[in-house]
Design a protein around this motif. Sequence first.
Motif, PDB file in Angstrom:
ATOM      1  N   THR A  83     -19.984  -9.242 -22.779  1.00  0.00           N
ATOM      2  CA  THR A  83     -20.839  -9.615 -23.694  1.00  0.00           C
ATOM      3  C   THR A  83     -20.653 -11.166 -22.118  1.00  0.00           C
ATOM      4  N   THR A  84     -21.211 -12.684 -22.633  1.00  0.00           N
ATOM      5  CA  THR A  84     -20.722 -13.440 -21.987  1.00  0.00           C
ATOM      6  C   THR A  84     -19.800 -14.492 -22.941  1.00  0.00           C
ATOM      7  N   ARG A  85     -19.792 -14.005 -24.337  1.00  0.00           N
ATOM      8  CA  ARG A  85     -19.153 -14.203 -24.908  1.00  0.00           C
ATOM      9  C   ARG A  85     -17.414 -14.105 -24.654  1.00  0.00           C
ATOM     10  N   GLU A  86     -16.540 -14.939 -25.482  1.00  0.00           N
ATOM     11  CA  GLU A  86     -15.034 -14.871 -25.353  1.00  0.00           C
ATOM     12  C   GLU A  86     -14.820 -15.219 -26.955  1.00  0.00           C
ATOM     13  N   GLN A  87     -13.281 -14.098 -27.939  1.00  0.00           N
ATOM     14  CA  GLN A  87     -13.236 -13.971 -29.135  1.00  0.00           C
ATOM     15  C   GLN A  87     -11.893 -14.719 -29.003  1.00  0.00           C
ATOM     16  N   GLU A  98     -19.516  -5.821 -26.750  1.00  0.00           N
ATOM     17  CA  GLU A  98     -20.320  -5.053 -28.021  1.00  0.00           C
ATOM     18  C   GLU A  98     -21.043  -3.197 -27.638  1.00  0.00           C
TER      19      GLU A  98
END
Length: 107
Positions: A83-87, A98
């Motif tokens: 995804t383009t997200r970071e955690q 994901e």
Amino acid sequence: MTAGRGGRPAGRGGGAGAVRRRLRRVTPGQVARCGQTSGMDNAPKAALEGGPDDLPERIVPAPEPGSDVKVPLRGGYEHFRATTREQQTDQGALPVYEWWERTELPG
């Protein structure tokens, strides 16, 4: 103890063909899992979201750019896409992969 070459106990001696092994102690955090090497602490990592609740790990080695993460589980594979997200994790900001599919192995 089994005999090696030349009647010597296997793993002992230093003659031709002898294998020398270097042992080192590792801490519990360095134990290799799922094909990882003990040097994984410095390797890029990814965070997994979704999928089965019983995944063995939620932080895994990051794949090559453009590749999916594939986790073996219960006779099949769980597939995760980037995804383009970071955690934010205790290991820093990690890219999020994901869950998107499960494939089953024949048999």
